[in-house]
Design an enzyme around this catalytic site. Structure first.
Site, PDB file in Angstrom:
ATOM      1  N   LYS A  93       0.829  -1.215   0.000  1.00 40.54           N
ATOM      2  CA  LYS A  93       0.000   0.000   0.000  1.00 40.54           C
ATOM      3  C   LYS A  93       0.861   1.262   0.000  1.00 40.54           C
ATOM      4  O   LYS A  93       0.630   2.181  -0.786  1.00 40.54           O
ATOM      5  CB  LYS A  93      -0.953   0.005   1.213  1.00 40.54           C
ATOM      6  CG  LYS A  93      -1.894  -1.186   1.275  1.00 40.54           C
ATOM      7  CD  LYS A  93      -2.807  -1.138   2.486  1.00 40.54           C
ATOM      8  CE  LYS A  93      -2.105  -1.207   3.821  1.00 40.54           C
ATOM      9  NZ  LYS A  93      -1.405  -2.487   4.084  1.00 40.54           N
ATOM     10  N   ARG A  97      -9.672   0.097   8.427  1.00 45.80           N
ATOM     11  CA  ARG A  97      -9.186  -1.254   8.688  1.00 45.80           C
ATOM     12  C   ARG A  97     -10.243  -2.097   9.384  1.00 45.80           C
ATOM     13  O   ARG A  97     -10.004  -3.287   9.621  1.00 45.80           O
ATOM     14  CB  ARG A  97      -7.952  -1.182   9.575  1.00 45.80           C
ATOM     15  CG  ARG A  97      -6.655  -1.351   8.812  1.00 45.80           C
ATOM     16  CD  ARG A  97      -5.517  -1.368   9.818  1.00 45.80           C
ATOM     17  NE  ARG A  97      -4.334  -1.982   9.316  1.00 45.80           N
ATOM     18  CZ  ARG A  97      -3.275  -1.288   8.868  1.00 45.80           C
ATOM     19  NH1 ARG A  97      -3.292   0.005   8.811  1.00 45.80           N
ATOM     20  NH2 ARG A  97      -2.201  -1.921   8.473  1.00 45.80           N
ATOM     21  N   ARG A 126      11.392  -5.702   4.900  1.00 43.77           N
ATOM     22  CA  ARG A 126      11.107  -4.271   4.706  1.00 43.77           C
ATOM     23  C   ARG A 126      12.058  -3.401   5.524  1.00 43.77           C
ATOM     24  O   ARG A 126      12.342  -3.690   6.677  1.00 43.77           O
ATOM     25  CB  ARG A 126       9.665  -3.962   5.125  1.00 43.77           C
ATOM     26  CG  ARG A 126       9.369  -2.455   5.101  1.00 43.77           C
ATOM     27  CD  ARG A 126       7.905  -2.155   5.023  1.00 43.77           C
ATOM     28  NE  ARG A 126       7.163  -2.587   6.203  1.00 43.77           N
ATOM     29  CZ  ARG A 126       5.834  -2.461   6.327  1.00 43.77           C
ATOM     30  NH1 ARG A 126       5.120  -1.936   5.341  1.00 43.77           N
ATOM     31  NH2 ARG A 126       5.242  -2.876   7.420  1.00 43.77           N
ATOM     32  N   ARG A 171      11.313  -1.277  11.058  1.00 44.11           N
ATOM     33  CA  ARG A 171      10.264  -0.942  12.022  1.00 44.11           C
ATOM     34  C   ARG A 171      10.215  -2.023  13.101  1.00 44.11           C
ATOM     35  O   ARG A 171      10.336  -3.202  12.803  1.00 44.11           O
ATOM     36  CB  ARG A 171       8.900  -0.881  11.323  1.00 44.11           C
ATOM     37  CG  ARG A 171       8.622   0.450  10.665  1.00 44.11           C
ATOM     38  CD  ARG A 171       7.386   0.448   9.806  1.00 44.11           C
ATOM     39  NE  ARG A 171       6.225  -0.242  10.365  1.00 44.11           N
ATOM     40  CZ  ARG A 171       5.054  -0.315   9.744  1.00 44.11           C
ATOM     41  NH1 ARG A 171       4.894   0.266   8.560  1.00 44.11           N
ATOM     42  NH2 ARG A 171       4.051  -0.960  10.291  1.00 44.11           N
TER      43      ARG A 171
HETATM   44  P1  ADP Z   1       1.430  -1.800   7.476  1.00 47.61           P
HETATM   45  O1  ADP Z   1       2.057  -0.810   6.515  1.00 47.61           O
HETATM   46  O2  ADP Z   1       2.368  -2.909   7.816  1.00 47.61           O
HETATM   47  O3  ADP Z   1       0.088  -2.280   6.995  1.00 47.61           O
HETATM   48  P2  ADP Z   1       0.747   0.464   9.146  1.00 47.61           P
HETATM   49  O4  ADP Z   1       1.927   1.343   9.130  1.00 47.61           O
HETATM   50  O5  ADP Z   1      -0.390   0.801   8.247  1.00 47.61           O
HETATM   51  O6  ADP Z   1       1.229  -1.043   8.851  1.00 47.61           O
HETATM   52  O7  ADP Z   1       0.179   0.325  10.607  1.00 47.61           O
HETATM   53  C1  ADP Z   1       1.030   0.053  11.703  1.00 47.61           C
HETATM   54  C2  ADP Z   1       0.194  -0.123  12.969  1.00 47.61           C
HETATM   55  O8  ADP Z   1      -0.540   1.084  13.228  1.00 47.61           O
HETATM   56  C3  ADP Z   1      -0.873  -1.202  12.884  1.00 47.61           C
HETATM   57  O9  ADP Z   1      -0.347  -2.503  13.202  1.00 47.61           O
HETATM   58  C4  ADP Z   1      -1.870  -0.718  13.946  1.00 47.61           C
HETATM   59  O10 ADP Z   1      -1.402  -0.990  15.260  1.00 47.61           O
HETATM   60  C5  ADP Z   1      -1.828   0.797  13.744  1.00 47.61           C
HETATM   61  N1  ADP Z   1      -2.853   1.249  12.755  1.00 47.61           N
HETATM   62  C6  ADP Z   1      -2.621   1.844  11.555  1.00 47.61           C
HETATM   63  N2  ADP Z   1      -3.788   2.138  10.926  1.00 47.61           N
HETATM   64  C7  ADP Z   1      -4.776   1.706  11.759  1.00 47.61           C
HETATM   65  C8  ADP Z   1      -6.198   1.712  11.689  1.00 47.61           C
HETATM   66  N3  ADP Z   1      -6.858   2.216  10.613  1.00 47.61           N
HETATM   67  N4  ADP Z   1      -6.906   1.182  12.731  1.00 47.61           N
HETATM   68  C9  ADP Z   1      -6.275   0.693  13.808  1.00 47.61           C
HETATM   69  N5  ADP Z   1      -4.947   0.644  13.942  1.00 47.61           N
HETATM   70  C10 ADP Z   1      -4.187   1.143  12.934  1.00 47.61           C
HETATM   71  P1  ADP Z   2       2.111  -1.936   3.128  1.00 47.37           P
HETATM   72  O1  ADP Z   2       2.121  -0.427   3.159  1.00 47.37           O
HETATM   73  O2  ADP Z   2       0.901  -2.501   2.454  1.00 47.37           O
HETATM   74  O3  ADP Z   2       2.352  -2.560   4.471  1.00 47.37           O
HETATM   75  P2  ADP Z   2       4.695  -1.635   1.747  1.00 47.37           P
HETATM   76  O4  ADP Z   2       4.405  -0.738   0.593  1.00 47.37           O
HETATM   77  O5  ADP Z   2       5.436  -1.082   2.906  1.00 47.37           O
HETATM   78  O6  ADP Z   2       3.347  -2.402   2.222  1.00 47.37           O
HETATM   79  O7  ADP Z   2       5.501  -2.911   1.153  1.00 47.37           O
HETATM   80  C1  ADP Z   2       5.886  -3.994   2.013  1.00 47.37           C
HETATM   81  C2  ADP Z   2       7.266  -4.505   1.570  1.00 47.37           C
HETATM   82  O8  ADP Z   2       7.133  -5.208   0.326  1.00 47.37           O
HETATM   83  C3  ADP Z   2       8.301  -3.425   1.333  1.00 47.37           C
HETATM   84  O9  ADP Z   2       9.549  -3.952   1.732  1.00 47.37           O
HETATM   85  C4  ADP Z   2       8.245  -3.175  -0.178  1.00 47.37           C
HETATM   86  O10 ADP Z   2       9.492  -2.723  -0.690  1.00 47.37           O
HETATM   87  C5  ADP Z   2       7.897  -4.571  -0.700  1.00 47.37           C
HETATM   88  N1  ADP Z   2       7.018  -4.565  -1.876  1.00 47.37           N
HETATM   89  C6  ADP Z   2       5.958  -3.752  -2.124  1.00 47.37           C
HETATM   90  N2  ADP Z   2       5.341  -4.071  -3.277  1.00 47.37           N
HETATM   91  C7  ADP Z   2       6.029  -5.138  -3.785  1.00 47.37           C
HETATM   92  C8  ADP Z   2       5.875  -5.937  -4.977  1.00 47.37           C
HETATM   93  N3  ADP Z   2       4.891  -5.720  -5.868  1.00 47.37           N
HETATM   94  N4  ADP Z   2       6.775  -6.943  -5.155  1.00 47.37           N
HETATM   95  C9  ADP Z   2       7.774  -7.175  -4.260  1.00 47.37           C
HETATM   96  N5  ADP Z   2       7.952  -6.466  -3.122  1.00 47.37           N
HETATM   97  C10 ADP Z   2       7.090  -5.452  -2.880  1.00 47.37           C
END
Ligand code: ADP
Ligand code: ADP
Length: 222
Positions: A13, A88, A127, A160
């Site tokens: 995302k 979410r 990541r 992270r």
């Molecule tokens: P990822 O990129 O791995 O999906 P995020 O950075 O979006 O993770 O979120 C990290 C953490 O922040 C989540 O595990 C949760 O604890 C909190 N968080 C983020 N967005 C939300 C949401 N919309 N509702 C509840 N918790 C959230």
């Molecule tokens: P989210 O915000 O949904 O948690 P991220 O954009 O942070 O996901 O991506 C999660 C991890 O996967 C990062 O290390 C990123 O570089 C990698 N990644 C994202 N998209 C792809 C893809 N299409 N193929 C391979 N690796 C990816």
């Protein structure tokens, strides 16, 4: 225009939001980034969110919804936003619909980046994000040009805390059910579009832009 990016943790995302932001010229609003900034600034929201985030659990809906609504009320989001990590839960999705409806707006597209669970652990464990702005990289799948340094702002790349293997599994186990509820919400409203997130990053970007364009045209917005 309000675009919601949906996907499990690690689906891509944040990576794709950066591409869409360039194309659409509206801000990228990520609730995870907002919470991390609140923790750094030691605000009441940050203090409340920290324990949940450290455990890989969702922060309660009330505080999350208020924070998101405050962000969307800022002037730079007047023309819309790309939402990443929100909604979410089904309750957050309902709250967002009501908030937007009161402003004569709505979710124009909900784009699901669909990635099977077995790929998510690999993506999250490898990541690395930049210290300055959280730009995402991957040790093998999407490395920076210079090891350990962000291509965009030169800051150091770090892991992270919640991307450590033990927390990754807890996050995936705890959030996939809620994701299904949110996907069902947007399937019902007709805003849902699905893109195969197993593809390389540029192919996913192309897929998202194609479904977005087709969706907006079918609503008469393009
Ligand atoms: P990822 O990129 O791995 O999906 P995020 O950075 O979006 O993770 O979120 C990290 C953490 O922040 C989540 O595990 C949760 O604890 C909190 N968080 C983020 N967005 C939300 C949401 N919309 N509702 C509840 N918790 C959230
Ligand atoms: P989210 O915000 O949904 O948690 P991220 O954009 O942070 O996901 O991506 C999660 C991890 O996967 C990062 O290390 C990123 O570089 C990698 N990644 C994202 N998209 C792809 C893809 N299409 N193929 C391979 N690796 C990816």
């Amino acid at each position: 225009m309000i675009v919601v990016l949906l996907g499990a943790p690690g689906a891509g995302k944040g990576t794709q939001a950066a591409v869409l932001r360039e194309r659409l010229g509206i801000p990228h609003v990520a609730t995870g980034d907002l919470f991390r900034a609140a923790i750094r600034a030691a605000t009441p929201v940050g203090l409340e969110a920290k324990a949940y985030m450290d455990a890989g659990e969702l922060v309660p809906d009330g505080v999350t919804i208020r924070m998101l609504e405050d962000r969307l009320a800022l002037p730079d989001a007047a023309a819309g936003a790309i939402l990443d990590g929100f909604p979410r839960t089904a309750i957050q999705a309902e709250a967002l619909d009501q908030f937007l409806e009161a402003r004569g707006s709505r979710v124009d597209a909900a784009l699901l980046i669909d990635v099977p669970a077995d790929l998510l652990v690999e993506r999250l464990s490898g990541r690395r994000v930049c210290q300055a702005s959280g730009h995402p990289y991957h040790l093998e799948l999407n490395p920076p040009r210079v090891t350990g340094v962000c291509d965009l702002d030169g800051s150091a790349l770090v892991q992270r805390a919640d991307d450590a293997p033990a927390t990754v599994r807890a996050r995936l186990a705890g959030t996939l059910g809620d994701l299904n509820d949110v996907v069902a919400h947007y399937r019902a409203t007709g805003a849902l579009r699905v893109v195969d997130g197993r593809q390389p990053i540029p192919a996913v970007s192309a897929g998202l832009l194609a479904v977005l364009d087709a969706g907006l045209r079918s609503m008469g917005l393009r």
